[in-house]
Write a protein that holds these residues in place. Structure first.
Motif, mmCIF file in Angstrom:
data_model
loop_
_atom_site.group_PDB
_atom_site.id
_atom_site.type_symbol
_atom_site.label_atom_id
_atom_site.label_comp_id
_atom_site.label_asym_id
_atom_site.label_seq_id
_atom_site.Cartn_x
_atom_site.Cartn_y
_atom_site.Cartn_z
ATOM 1 N N GLY A 134 0.876 -1.251 -0.095
ATOM 2 C CA GLY A 134 -0.132 0.018 0.026
ATOM 3 C C GLY A 134 0.882 1.315 0.047
ATOM 4 N N VAL A 135 0.228 2.312 -0.749
ATOM 5 C CA VAL A 135 0.998 3.508 -0.664
ATOM 6 C C VAL A 135 1.094 4.177 0.886
ATOM 7 C CG1 VAL A 135 1.138 5.621 -1.589
ATOM 8 C CG2 VAL A 135 0.274 4.077 -2.849
ATOM 9 N N GLY A 136 2.608 4.290 1.076
ATOM 10 C CA GLY A 136 2.761 5.016 2.526
ATOM 11 C C GLY A 136 2.808 3.778 3.609
ATOM 12 N N TYR A 137 2.560 2.687 3.493
ATOM 13 C CA TYR A 137 2.552 1.669 4.263
ATOM 14 C C TYR A 137 3.889 1.350 4.736
ATOM 15 C CZ TYR A 137 -2.337 0.526 3.532
ATOM 16 O OH TYR A 137 -3.792 0.576 3.557
ATOM 17 N N VAL A 176 5.760 -3.271 17.953
ATOM 18 C CA VAL A 176 5.707 -3.027 16.391
ATOM 19 C C VAL A 176 4.742 -1.982 16.142
ATOM 20 C CG1 VAL A 176 5.067 -4.119 14.005
ATOM 21 C CG2 VAL A 176 6.215 -5.478 16.159
ATOM 22 N N SER A 177 5.306 -0.786 15.354
ATOM 23 C CA SER A 177 4.677 0.227 15.196
ATOM 24 C C SER A 177 4.271 0.481 13.596
ATOM 25 C CB SER A 177 5.346 1.617 15.386
ATOM 26 O OG SER A 177 4.863 2.825 15.003
ATOM 27 N N LEU A 178 3.090 0.383 13.316
ATOM 28 C CA LEU A 178 2.500 0.214 12.029
ATOM 29 C C LEU A 178 2.108 1.557 11.410
ATOM 30 C CD1 LEU A 178 0.452 -3.063 12.236
ATOM 31 C CD2 LEU A 178 2.785 -2.719 11.329
ATOM 32 N N LYS A 179 2.140 1.863 10.111
ATOM 33 C CA LYS A 179 1.605 3.041 9.603
ATOM 34 C C LYS A 179 1.090 2.315 8.425
ATOM 35 C CE LYS A 179 4.816 6.540 11.145
ATOM 36 N NZ LYS A 179 6.146 7.406 10.755
ATOM 37 N N VAL A 180 -0.405 2.367 8.459
ATOM 38 C CA VAL A 180 -1.129 1.588 7.536
ATOM 39 C C VAL A 180 -2.391 2.399 7.313
ATOM 40 C CG1 VAL A 180 -0.230 -0.704 7.752
ATOM 41 C CG2 VAL A 180 -2.061 0.084 9.316
ATOM 42 N N GLY A 181 -2.371 3.541 7.157
ATOM 43 C CA GLY A 181 -3.255 4.446 6.535
ATOM 44 C C GLY A 181 -4.210 5.281 7.561
ATOM 45 N N ARG A 220 -2.096 -8.531 10.927
ATOM 46 C CA ARG A 220 -2.923 -8.455 9.803
ATOM 47 C C ARG A 220 -4.386 -8.117 9.982
ATOM 48 N NH1 ARG A 220 -6.699 -11.897 7.689
ATOM 49 N NH2 ARG A 220 -6.569 -12.127 5.411
ATOM 50 N N GLN A 221 -4.754 -7.912 11.071
ATOM 51 C CA GLN A 221 -6.236 -7.963 11.269
ATOM 52 C C GLN A 221 -6.182 -6.129 11.078
ATOM 53 O OE1 GLN A 221 -8.268 -9.912 12.196
ATOM 54 N NE2 GLN A 221 -10.187 -8.919 12.584
ATOM 55 N N TRP A 222 -5.358 -5.453 11.103
ATOM 56 C CA TRP A 222 -5.440 -4.071 11.069
ATOM 57 C C TRP A 222 -5.538 -3.466 9.666
ATOM 58 C CZ3 TRP A 222 -6.462 -0.767 14.690
ATOM 59 C CH2 TRP A 222 -6.171 -1.054 16.233
ATOM 60 N N LYS A 277 -4.314 -4.092 -1.794
ATOM 61 C CA LYS A 277 -3.880 -3.225 -0.516
ATOM 62 C C LYS A 277 -4.162 -4.282 0.684
ATOM 63 C CE LYS A 277 -4.202 0.885 -0.504
ATOM 64 N NZ LYS A 277 -4.864 2.348 -0.115
ATOM 65 N N GLY A 278 -2.970 -4.233 1.657
ATOM 66 C CA GLY A 278 -3.340 -4.936 2.797
ATOM 67 C C GLY A 278 -1.919 -5.429 3.446
ATOM 68 N N ILE A 279 -2.284 -6.248 4.622
ATOM 69 C CA ILE A 279 -0.929 -7.059 5.095
ATOM 70 C C ILE A 279 -1.249 -8.167 4.666
ATOM 71 C CG2 ILE A 279 0.379 -7.312 7.534
ATOM 72 C CD1 ILE A 279 -0.877 -4.812 8.510
#
Length: 250
Positions: free
Chosen positions: A152-155, A176-181, A222-224, A233-235
């Motif tokens: 994904g863009v910016g993930y 774990v720090s996620l930036k997923v939108g 993955r749930q996020w 897009k996704g994990i």
């Protein structure tokens, strides 16, 4: 003058059913019998009786639990199998009707046996316990891994020593720090016994001894952002793929 009602004459097939139903011990016609898709006998799984390969660096220790008495009757609680290797140490509980048998190969393999294979409850647990033993043997010798791909863009993903929104559950816990939108980063604490790293900004590598813990934490990440079927897009976990759908045209 009374009018007579004319009833349609039944078909030959229905007449045959009526005639056969009046006969004693008559078998129904073939078109009324249930149709079976397969006539082969069901094949039972052979996972439980498959031998367990033991690497040289793995040690097996079986501790038989003492029977505890409840009133006048005594019952066994089973045994505990401790598996130790270079990566760590794990334990598996076996019911009382299961036992490990040494094969005639110098202790290189063991076979899990049950008391009575005709009992359904024993057959159901046979393959389950054997799978747990195999996973633990691989975990203490080589370890289990899970690779997560962020598409994904910016993930992005990073491993942080502390978190803003959560407190550590044990000393030295990482996050774990996620930036997923989302408008804020998602912080997830790494479970004890699992090592997390980011070889690339869009890759998360999880390593651990116990497969269940590693894959459960991967599922929580993955749930996020579950993979969606329109843009892809996704994990994604390990070799997970998704079939893309056609775009909706207004």
């Amino acid at each position: 003058m009374a009018t007579s009602r004319c009833c349609p004459r039944p078909s030959h097939a229905l007449q045959h059913v009526f005639r056969t139903s009046l006969r004693p011990n008559a078998s129904p016609p073939t078109f009324l019998l249930p149709a079976f898709f397969s006539t082969t006998a069901p094949t039972l799984s052979k996972i439980g009786r498959a031998p367990l390969s033991l690497p040289p660096e793995v040690n097996f220790t079986v501790t038989r639990a003492q029977p505890h008495r409840s009133g006048s009757s005594s019952a066994q609680t089973g045994s505990t199998v401790e598996i130790a290797g270079p990566k760590g140490k794990l334990a598996v509980h076996m019911p009382a009707y299961m036992s490990l048998v040494d094969n005639d190969d110098g202790g290189k393999t063991k076979t899990l046996a049950v008391l009575d294979a005709e009992v359904r409850a024993q057959r159901e647990m046979w393959g389950t316990v054997r799978a747990y033993l195999a996973n633990h043997i691989l975990g203490v010798s080589e370890g289990h891994t899970a690779i997560l791909r962020l598409v994904g863009v910016g993930y992005r993903a990073t491993i942080e020593a502390s978190a803003i929104t959560k407190q550590p559950a044990y000393p030295g816990q990482k996050f774990v720090s996620l930036k997923v939108g989302y408008s804020h980063p998602i912080e997830l604490g790494v479970p004890e016994g699992v090592t997390a790293s980011t070889p690339q900004p869009t890759r998360i590598l999880l390593e651990g001894v116990e497969k269940e813990v590693v894959m459960q934490f991967a599922a929580e990440i993955r749930q996020w952002r579950k993979p969606e079927p329109y843009k892809g897009k996704g994990i994604f976990v390990n070799d997970e793929t998704i079939k893309l759908k056609a775009k909706k045209i207004k």
